[in-house]
Structure formats: C-alpha cells, structure tokens
Design a protein around this motif. Structure first.
Motif, short mmCIF file in Angstrom:
data_model
loop_
_atom_site.label_atom_id
_atom_site.label_comp_id
_atom_site.label_asym_id
_atom_site.label_seq_id
_atom_site.Cartn_x
_atom_site.Cartn_y
_atom_site.Cartn_z
N ASP A 8 1.45 -1.37 -0.08
CA ASP A 8 0.22 -0.10 0.02
C ASP A 8 1.23 1.66 -0.29
N GLU A 9 2.56 0.82 0.58
CA GLU A 9 3.04 2.13 0.22
C GLU A 9 3.94 1.78 -0.17
N LEU A 10 3.82 1.36 -1.22
CA LEU A 10 4.89 1.38 -2.08
C LEU A 10 4.89 2.72 -3.33
N HIS A 11 3.96 2.82 -3.52
CA HIS A 11 3.65 4.38 -4.94
C HIS A 11 4.14 5.15 -4.47
N LEU A 12 4.07 5.55 -2.47
CA LEU A 12 4.57 6.44 -2.36
C LEU A 12 5.89 6.71 -2.24
N ILE A 13 6.44 5.74 -1.76
CA ILE A 13 7.85 5.60 -1.46
C ILE A 13 9.00 5.21 -2.92
N LEU A 14 8.06 4.74 -3.77
CA LEU A 14 8.88 4.91 -5.63
C LEU A 14 8.81 6.22 -5.86
N GLU A 15 7.76 7.36 -5.63
CA GLU A 15 7.37 8.85 -5.71
C GLU A 15 8.40 9.13 -5.21
N LYS A 16 9.18 9.07 -4.26
CA LYS A 16 10.20 9.64 -2.69
C LYS A 16 10.81 9.08 -3.52
N ASN A 17 11.64 8.75 -3.48
CA ASN A 17 13.20 8.14 -4.20
C ASN A 17 13.20 8.63 -5.62
N LYS A 18 11.47 9.43 -7.12
CA LYS A 18 12.24 10.06 -7.84
C LYS A 18 12.95 10.75 -7.45
N VAL A 174 15.39 -5.15 -2.06
CA VAL A 174 16.35 -5.98 -2.93
C VAL A 174 15.05 -5.75 -4.24
N LEU A 175 13.57 -6.31 -3.67
CA LEU A 175 12.76 -5.77 -4.82
C LEU A 175 12.75 -4.09 -5.34
N ILE A 176 12.63 -3.25 -4.38
CA ILE A 176 12.54 -1.99 -4.21
C ILE A 176 13.59 -1.69 -5.70
#
Length: 264
Positions: A8-18, A174-176
C-alpha cells in the motif's frame, strides 16, 4: 527497508525515491570517493568509518521494531547504536541509514538529541533519503545489474534470494531496487512485496549460508571500554571503579540477552 512496510505504501516510496535521487546519489558518491576506507568492503568499511569518527555500539534489544538509534552530540561526535536482535540484512540497512544522517548533518548541533530508527514508513523526506541511501550503498547500480543478469535461474523468487545473499540486503529493499533498475516489472514488485517468507529455511533449501538472514546477537561496547581506559587517570580511583562496575553490569545484561556466550 523494514519488514513492516506493505505494498500500500509502494507508490509513495517510489515517488519519493525519484524526488530525492540526485541528492542522495551525490552523498553516495562523496562517501565512496572521499570517506570509505580503502580495501574494506562496503559494510565493514562503514563500521570502521563510524568507529574512527564517532561511536558505534551494538547489542540485542528485546524490541524487534527498533532497528537502532543515533544520539547526536553537541561536539559532533555521535553515538550510533544497532539492535543486533534483528537479522544481519536489517542491521546492515540500519547501519547505512545511520551513516546518512551523520553525513547529512553538516552543522554543529545546539543540543543533544536522540533519533530512533523504527520498523515502519516515515514519510519525512529526510528519513526516506536515509533509507534510499542505504539501498544505494548496499546495492550499487552496475554491480546489481550485472549480478542479477548473470543468474541462471528461471524463478524470480530464487533470483531475489540470490540478490539478498550477495548484497546482504533486506527482501523488500531488494525488490524495490530491482524494479528501479528495470530488472523486474511493476507486477513482479507488487505481487511479491507482501509475501512472508521463512528466509532461513529458504536459504537452506537453496544451499545458501543463512547467516545474512539470521540474528547476530553481537555485543560490542569496545569503544566505551577504550574511552574509559583512556580517561582513567583523569578520575579518582573510586570513580573509575564505580564506572567500571556499572559498565560490567550493563555488558553482562546484554550478554545474557545474547545467550550468555560473550565474555568481557
């Protein structure tokens, strides 16, 4: 990348990483080029740098939601603590998370503060940067791509476990990282992110040494002992003896938590 995170938190993590990529990558490059001890592995080198410039303490705490903490000191010599009751892959992640905070603290602290590293998603940009720094330090881009592409395995999960072992990194981190390097698809990421595994069993079935996914239970207060010894002549004998007695009691307590296999 703590185990409590969910898809559920993946989209936020990916957005912040960019958003933070360029700044964090600059910290990684500066550390590797200017500070990382030569001839040392990434993980052991980070521990050496911590000990050479600050204080690194390690011991098991009966709270697996706590990865560790940093005690920021006014004199800019900070105290880093790692909870060794967590598996080594999480200890490694915590180590680099703490390292980021030290590297990004570029001014003298006006007061001492304590920063806890817990097993959940912190939406603060600084905390996300620290997590991202840990991932980049553990899984360097070219090495990760070359390693993953060299695997002669058909099953994705087996490749993920290989990558965890090779880079001593947590499953979800690792997955991310694999997704961000376009080595796996978005579906691969989301479909596997929340899956729970017995990592020790999975590693054993693949013929791996399971040490990276086991708890180390290390008790390391050697820097405290050395500091006490170096200041011995500055204190009355009775004060030094009292300090030594307290230290011995604290060490014995953590040694008991670790299973009593540590001698002081």
């Amino acid at each position: 990348m703590m185990p409590g995170l969910t898809s559920d938190e993946l989209h936020l993590i990916l957005e912040k990483n960019k958003e933070i990529h360029d700044e964090v990558q600059q910290h990684v490059l500066e550390y590797r080029q200017q500070l990382q001890p030569r001839g040392w592995s990434s993980i052991e080198g980070a521990k050496k740098w911590m000990k050479d410039n600050h204080y690194l303490l390690q011991a098991p705490i009966n709270d697996e939601s706590l990865g560790g903490f940093i005690r920021f000191q006014i004199n800019n010599t900070h105290i880093c603590f790692i909870n060794t009751r967590q598996p080594r892959v999480y200890q490694n992640f915590t180590l680099f998370h703490e390292l980021y905070h030290i590297l990004s603290t570029n001014q003298l602290n006006q007061e001492s503060t304590t920063h806890l590293i817990e097993a959940d998603l912190d939406r603060d940009l600084v905390e996300r940067s620290a997590d991202y720094f840990a991932s980049l330090m553990l899984m360097e881009e070219t090495a990760t791509i070359n390693f993953f592409n060299s695997l002669n395995e058909d099953e994705l999960l087996t490749k993920v476990f290989h990558t965890m072992k090779n880079f001593s990194s947590p499953y979800k981190a690792v997955l991310i990282r694999l997704y961000e390097l376009t080595l796996i698809s978005m579906d691969d990421l989301f479909n596997n992110f929340d899956t729970k595994h017995n990592y020790i069993k999975a590693f054993s079935l693949l013929g791996f040494d399971s040490m990276p996914v086991e708890k180390s239970l290390t008790v390391d207060f050697t820097q405290v002992e050395k500091l006490m010894a170096s200041n011995k002549d500055m204190l009355p004998d009775i004060a030094h003896e009292d300090n030594q007695s307290v230290f011995n009691d604290v060490y014995a307590y953590f040694a008991t938590l670790a299973g009593g296999n540590h001698a002081n």
